[in-house]
Structures are given as structure tokens and as C-alpha cells.
Design a protein around this motif. Sequence first.
Motif, PDB file in Angstrom:
ATOM      1  N   MET A 138      35.594  40.969  48.707  1.00  0.00           N
ATOM      2  CA  MET A 138      36.566  42.340  48.543  1.00  0.00           C
ATOM      3  C   MET A 138      36.105  43.376  47.572  1.00  0.00           C
ATOM      4  N   VAL A 139      36.061  45.336  48.407  1.00  0.00           N
ATOM      5  CA  VAL A 139      35.678  46.021  47.059  1.00  0.00           C
ATOM      6  C   VAL A 139      36.860  47.517  48.112  1.00  0.00           C
ATOM      7  N   THR A 140      37.283  47.859  47.485  1.00  0.00           N
ATOM      8  CA  THR A 140      38.061  49.144  46.819  1.00  0.00           C
ATOM      9  C   THR A 140      37.943  49.895  46.486  1.00  0.00           C
ATOM     10  N   PRO A 141      37.674  51.491  46.688  1.00  0.00           N
ATOM     11  CA  PRO A 141      38.300  53.064  45.749  1.00  0.00           C
ATOM     12  C   PRO A 141      39.517  53.020  45.486  1.00  0.00           C
ATOM     13  N   GLU A 142      39.261  53.645  44.609  1.00  0.00           N
ATOM     14  CA  GLU A 142      40.973  53.878  43.795  1.00  0.00           C
ATOM     15  C   GLU A 142      40.758  55.008  43.127  1.00  0.00           C
ATOM     16  N   LEU A 157      39.020  61.625  38.627  1.00  0.00           N
ATOM     17  CA  LEU A 157      38.665  60.224  38.293  1.00  0.00           C
ATOM     18  C   LEU A 157      39.012  59.714  39.720  1.00  0.00           C
ATOM     19  N   PHE A 158      38.008  58.363  39.919  1.00  0.00           N
ATOM     20  CA  PHE A 158      37.880  57.411  40.432  1.00  0.00           C
ATOM     21  C   PHE A 158      37.901  55.990  40.213  1.00  0.00           C
ATOM     22  N   GLU A 159      38.212  54.447  40.358  1.00  0.00           N
ATOM     23  CA  GLU A 159      38.100  53.767  40.209  1.00  0.00           C
ATOM     24  C   GLU A 159      37.466  52.949  41.860  1.00  0.00           C
ATOM     25  N   ILE A 160      35.876  52.290  41.019  1.00  0.00           N
ATOM     26  CA  ILE A 160      36.019  51.026  42.643  1.00  0.00           C
ATOM     27  C   ILE A 160      35.962  49.803  41.576  1.00  0.00           C
ATOM     28  N   SER A 161      36.882  48.864  42.710  1.00  0.00           N
ATOM     29  CA  SER A 161      37.097  47.174  42.470  1.00  0.00           C
ATOM     30  C   SER A 161      37.004  46.504  43.715  1.00  0.00           C
ATOM     31  N   SER A 162      35.990  45.637  43.255  1.00  0.00           N
ATOM     32  CA  SER A 162      35.063  44.936  43.833  1.00  0.00           C
ATOM     33  C   SER A 162      35.600  42.742  43.044  1.00  0.00           C
ATOM     34  N   GLY A 171      36.390  33.226  41.021  1.00  0.00           N
ATOM     35  CA  GLY A 171      35.358  34.463  41.162  1.00  0.00           C
ATOM     36  C   GLY A 171      34.994  35.396  40.705  1.00  0.00           C
ATOM     37  N   MET A 172      34.659  36.059  40.685  1.00  0.00           N
ATOM     38  CA  MET A 172      33.865  37.408  40.355  1.00  0.00           C
ATOM     39  C   MET A 172      34.624  39.276  40.094  1.00  0.00           C
ATOM     40  N   PRO A 173      35.568  39.403  39.650  1.00  0.00           N
ATOM     41  CA  PRO A 173      35.833  41.061  39.739  1.00  0.00           C
ATOM     42  C   PRO A 173      34.708  41.867  38.683  1.00  0.00           C
ATOM     43  N   PHE A 174      34.907  43.116  39.132  1.00  0.00           N
ATOM     44  CA  PHE A 174      33.573  44.267  38.738  1.00  0.00           C
ATOM     45  C   PHE A 174      34.586  44.566  39.102  1.00  0.00           C
ATOM     46  N   TYR A 247      35.118  46.775  30.458  1.00  0.00           N
ATOM     47  CA  TYR A 247      34.073  46.376  30.411  1.00  0.00           C
ATOM     48  C   TYR A 247      34.016  45.865  31.139  1.00  0.00           C
ATOM     49  N   GLN A 248      33.260  44.785  31.910  1.00  0.00           N
ATOM     50  CA  GLN A 248      33.354  44.007  33.248  1.00  0.00           C
ATOM     51  C   GLN A 248      33.815  42.679  32.114  1.00  0.00           C
ATOM     52  N   PRO A 249      33.900  41.568  32.829  1.00  0.00           N
ATOM     53  CA  PRO A 249      33.912  40.677  32.370  1.00  0.00           C
ATOM     54  C   PRO A 249      33.265  39.546  32.015  1.00  0.00           C
ATOM     55  N   TYR A 250      32.687  39.038  31.102  1.00  0.00           N
ATOM     56  CA  TYR A 250      32.077  37.818  30.469  1.00  0.00           C
ATOM     57  C   TYR A 250      31.323  38.909  29.126  1.00  0.00           C
ATOM     58  N   ALA A 251      31.847  40.368  28.870  1.00  0.00           N
ATOM     59  CA  ALA A 251      30.344  41.564  28.064  1.00  0.00           C
ATOM     60  C   ALA A 251      31.248  41.542  26.929  1.00  0.00           C
ATOM     61  N   ILE A 252      32.406  41.056  27.112  1.00  0.00           N
ATOM     62  CA  ILE A 252      33.138  41.744  24.838  1.00  0.00           C
ATOM     63  C   ILE A 252      33.733  40.446  25.085  1.00  0.00           C
ATOM     64  N   GLY A 253      34.200  39.751  25.533  1.00  0.00           N
ATOM     65  CA  GLY A 253      35.043  38.557  25.654  1.00  0.00           C
ATOM     66  C   GLY A 253      34.894  37.433  26.731  1.00  0.00           C
ATOM     67  N   PRO A 254      35.373  36.174  27.143  1.00  0.00           N
ATOM     68  CA  PRO A 254      35.708  35.146  28.057  1.00  0.00           C
ATOM     69  C   PRO A 254      36.723  35.808  28.721  1.00  0.00           C
ATOM     70  N   TYR A 255      35.904  35.057  29.631  1.00  0.00           N
ATOM     71  CA  TYR A 255      36.559  35.607  31.369  1.00  0.00           C
ATOM     72  C   TYR A 255      38.158  35.634  31.382  1.00  0.00           C
ATOM     73  N   ALA A 256      38.627  35.207  30.917  1.00  0.00           N
ATOM     74  CA  ALA A 256      39.994  35.006  30.351  1.00  0.00           C
ATOM     75  C   ALA A 256      40.550  36.326  29.872  1.00  0.00           C
ATOM     76  N   TYR A 257      40.031  37.010  29.384  1.00  0.00           N
ATOM     77  CA  TYR A 257      40.731  38.039  28.586  1.00  0.00           C
ATOM     78  C   TYR A 257      39.820  39.344  29.725  1.00  0.00           C
ATOM     79  N   GLY A 258      40.204  38.751  30.246  1.00  0.00           N
ATOM     80  CA  GLY A 258      39.676  39.819  32.096  1.00  0.00           C
ATOM     81  C   GLY A 258      38.363  41.418  31.648  1.00  0.00           C
TER      82      GLY A 258
END
Length: 281
Positions: A138-142, A157-162, A171-174, A247-258
Motif C-alpha cells: 500500500m502506498v498513499t500520498p496525503e 505540506l504532504f506525506e507519503i505513507s506505505s 508488515g513494515m510501514p514507512f 522516524y521510521q519503525p526501529y530507527a530509535i525504538g522497537p516496532y511497538a513504538y511505531g
Amino acid sequence: MLTHSSATDNEAKSSYLQRCLLALATGGLLSAGLTANASTLISSTEYLDYELPKEIQERCYEKANCPEIEVKYLNTNQNWLNDIVNKRVNNIVINSKMSESPVDKSTDQKTAKAAIDDFVKSQFMDMTEQVRWSYSLMVTPEYLGHVKLSQGEDLELFEISSYVFTGGAHGMPFSEYLIFDPANEQQVTFNDMLKPDQQSRFNALAYDAYKSWVKSIDEDIESYEQNWPFVTNDNVSLTDKGVNILYQPYAIGPYAYGMPVLTIPYNKLDGILKPRFMPSP
């Protein structure tokens, strides 16, 4: 005075809510902190015209485990802006494909569809006949809204989420922020906003924001930082309060911290951001 607006259409809101629900499920923080006003930008999204290959349809329809594909493109009244955002959407799609062959540098829709074909076919190479879970892409621009700078200029201002799922526990959000200058028809990068030789000062403020965030989830900052140390990040956007760093998941915290968001208020950024990107006194 710096003001914000949000003119997200119903379809984008629906997709944004889905992403927020995903963030809540993983403990994430995704809000950009925008307020609502009118904007001259007309923004919507449209689905990629894509159909699963026939051989995949024959295999997955009976078992109800067809890959879930949801790719959207930006459709605004600014063609130059659509071109930049949608090339980035295609790039994310192409780099999500499950293939051992080199990633094509093209970013057109044809190449994106070919990458999706590789992605969905790989599901049936990886799983046994007994397994019924499905791949997801899934990929969506907002459209988040706009900021009005002190000199009267607007930035959009925009954000692209995948979200990519290929099996496993999750799964892996971005997600990434994009900022645009309609007056010059250009994308604005973090480096464009930063005054010369101020990166280290900004990083120090970001580190302070990181420690404040850690305090909200863990009493022992030193121990937490040993496992999840601070890293710099230029995935930023402007808000009515200051600069958000996503920040992306796992960048500065575990996956559970989103996806943690660190905020640096404008009153700490004087002399660090160029005057154009600072609110008026």
C-alpha cells in the motif's frame, strides 16, 4: 504570523485514518499537528489502474489469499507537484518489489506495474499450498495542509505513507514528509531551510527532543539509549509549533513504538533556520 490549513479530501482522510489505526496498533505517533483553514490547492488521490496477472488470479481467488495492492497517486491542480510526488510513489513501489534482479531506475507507471507483478508473484514462490495469508503493498500520498510564512508565502505540506507485508510477525510501514514551494514550483528540502553551518546545533536540539521523548516511555534514559541510540534524521516538516522530525519503525525504538515524532519549537530554532522559515515575532 505562521498559520496552517488542511484541505484533505474524503478519500485521503479515509486512507489517513487507516494509517493512524495502524499506528495506534503499534503505539505510533503520526500526527503533524495541523489546524484547519482554507487553501487554494485542490488535492485528491486516485488509484493505480492495476489488475493481478491472470495466473495469479487463478491461484488466489479460490483460496481467498490474493495479494492486496493499494497504490494511489496524487491529483492536484498543480501538475508540477503531481509529477514530483507521483515519481516518488513509483520509486517506493519499485523498491518494494521482491526480486533478485537490479532495481530499475525508471520511475514511470509502467515500471511500477512491472514491479508489482514481481511482488505478487513472489508470494506464491515463498509460501506452501497450506498457507493462506496474503502479501500487502500500500502506498498513499496525503495532503497535510499549508503553512503561511511571515513574508506571506505559502508552503504546501504532504506525506507519503506505505505499508509492505510479506509474512512474519508484522508488515513494515514507512512514511516521509514532502514540502513544496508553489511560488518557485520546487520541493523544499531540510537543507534548504537550514542556515549554513547550523546542522550541529539542530542535531543537539533534536537529541534533547529525543531524550524528552524517551522520558515519556522509559524512566532509565541511559539504559534505553544503549539499546536504541539517537540518530540524526532529515525527514522533517513544519507545523504551527515548530519542526517535526518523523522516524521510521526501529530507527530509535522497537516496532511497538511505531513512528516517533520529535518536535523542536520555533523559539529554540532562532539562528538555526533561515528567517524565511521562522514565524514573525
